[in-house]
Write an enzyme that holds these catalytic residues in place. Structure first.
Site, mmCIF file in Angstrom:
data_model
loop_
_atom_site.group_PDB
_atom_site.id
_atom_site.type_symbol
_atom_site.label_atom_id
_atom_site.label_comp_id
_atom_site.label_asym_id
_atom_site.label_seq_id
_atom_site.Cartn_x
_atom_site.Cartn_y
_atom_site.Cartn_z
ATOM 1 C CG HIS A 411 -34.716 13.580 -20.096
ATOM 2 N ND1 HIS A 411 -34.723 14.770 -20.786
ATOM 3 C CD2 HIS A 411 -35.956 13.056 -20.268
ATOM 4 C CE1 HIS A 411 -35.909 14.968 -21.342
ATOM 5 N NE2 HIS A 411 -36.675 13.946 -21.050
ATOM 6 C CG ASP A 415 -33.835 18.771 -24.521
ATOM 7 O OD1 ASP A 415 -33.668 18.527 -23.311
ATOM 8 O OD2 ASP A 415 -33.596 19.874 -25.047
#
Length: 439
Positions: A411, A415
């Site tokens: 992450h 995204d």
């Protein structure tokens, strides 16, 4: 002046080594007795180590992150005057080990005796069976969970076959309760399974095995370190979608029917071809992240790692320049690399340099997976088992071959929207497989 060597004490529970996770002192520092000097971590807990004497730190075992063995030097302290042998023995016996994450445990001395810590928190157990060298009490009568015992002197009715079986097993039929007038094999089974005072035990149950300690070394240790590093450093997230594999499975059947002398295609070459096609618009997924240097490399070529189970553990041979191969070339290279990984002939180059990893459990499948990223990559793809299930299309029920596909991403780099969009693009190629052969 004299020097006192403080060795890492026995922390208990069979711990052989510990990792230095934090130093509270450095060489040259002056410490007082009971000052905290270091935190060490075992696989059980983090433990505070305290200075056993006052003095000056003249040596330490290593840097934070180093692993040291129980009994080896932790710190060396320069003290005023001389420390005689009796004092040294007293210090070793009273070395305190304060457990940060759980209740403190007694510290074992060299002679095997257990000594209480300085706060005297350890008291003899009120349960006599928990004390060492306690006299074993006489066994108490065991109450049966199962059928009641027949009254003494009552005639036992059973067939000759049941009597013979009971005699072979050493069972007293007067202890077996019959559900009818005669004791049957089923009554004898019931007694053997739960009426013998041992509690319920299914027929043919596997007996308890002895505990077994296996040192984690070699490949298994490396795998453990890599997985721990990945989960420790990478904020994972996973996304799962369902893909209709009916069309691509039909295409695979047609390709295999016309393969000639070539090897039979599995679904993996077609899936890899789709993965490479979909990556064209999502370069952030075919990337590696050097978090120490602070930069991401988006790779032009797809060097696909293929998680492969071997007798030594999980290995990841690398399919280099997968984007340039057709499905038959992919099939051949997959087979070669998997065989090399399993027989141990894979080279270092063939086991390194991947930019994205594919992990598949094959026929084991499962509903969904949340695979661990192969660091320093930023994504890993996990297809699951293809299962024929009903699907509603235009208001009608059809039998379709469906598969769940998982992706785990870093992450920090990827995204959630990008990961979901990539899976949708991959899904489009897999559900419309003719696009795999179009420019």
């Amino acid at each position: 002046m004299s020097k006192y060597t403080f060795n890492l004490p026995d922390i208990g529970e069979g711990i052989a080594e510990a990792e230095i996770v934090k130093w509270h002192i450095k060489i040259g520092d002056i410490v007082a007795e009971d000052d905290q000097i270091a935190d060490v971590m075992t696989d059980k807990a983090t433990v505070e180590m305290e200075a056993p004497v006052s003095g000056k730190i003249v040596a330490i075992a290593g840097e934070e992150g180093d692993i040291i063995a129980i009994g080896s030097m932790l710190v060396e302290i320069e003290v005023e005057g001389e420390v005689d042998a009796d004092k040294l023995e007293e210090l070793e016996a009273s070395s305190t080990v304060a457990d940060v994450s759980e209740t403190p445990k007694p510290v074992a001395k060299d002679d095997g005796q257990v000594t209480e810590n300085k706060e005297e928190k350890y008291k003899p157990s009120a349960n006599p069976t928990a004390q060492a060298d306690a006299v074993e009490p006489a066994a108490a009568p065991v109450a049966s969970d199962g059928p009641a015992t027949e009254p003494a002197g009552q005639k036992v009715l059973a067939t000759p076959a049941v009597r013979k079986r009971a005699a072979d097993l050493g069972v007293d039929l007067s202890q077996v309760k019959a559900q009818g007038e005669h004791i049957r094999h089923s009554d004898l089974d019931a007694y053997l399974n739960y009426g013998s005072g041992q509690g319920y035990r299914p027929s043919g149950a596997v007996q308890k095995r002895d505990d077994e300690k296996i040192k984690v070394i070699g490949m298994r240790r490396k795998i453990a370190q890599n997985m721990a590093d990945s989960k420790r450093n990478i904020p994972h997230f996973s996304y799962v979608d369902e893909i209709d594999m009916t069309e691509i499975e039909d295409m695979r059947g047609d390709l295999n029917a016309n393969r000639g002398e070539r090897a039979k295609l599995t679904i993996l070459p077609l899936m890899i071809a789709a993965i490479c096609k979909a990556l064209r618009d999502f370069p952030m997924l075919n990337a590696t992240y050097d978090d120490e240097a602070g930069f991401v490399t988006r790779h032009g070529a797809v060097h696909l790692g293929m998680a492969t189970q071997t007798s030594q553990g999980l290995m990841v041979p690398v399919l280099r320049d997968a984007q340039d191969m057709n499905v038959w070339q992919l099939a051949s290279e997959i087979s070669r690399l998997a065989a090399a990984a399993r027989d141990g002939s894979a080279t270092a180059k063939e086991l390194s340099g991947s930019t994205l990893t594919l992990t598949s459990l094959g026929p084991l499948g499962g509903i969904a997976t949340t695979p661990v990223i192969n660091r320093p990559e930023v994504a890993i793809i996990g297809p699951n088992k293809i299962v024929e299930r009903p699907m509603i299309i235009d208001g009608e029920i059809h039998a379709r071959k469906l598969m769940n596909l998982s992706i785990s991403c870093d992450h920090r780099v990827v995204d959630g929207y990008d990961a979901a969009s990539y899976v949708q693009a991959l899904k489009h190629f897999l559900e419309t497989p003719v696009l795999l052969f179009a420019d």
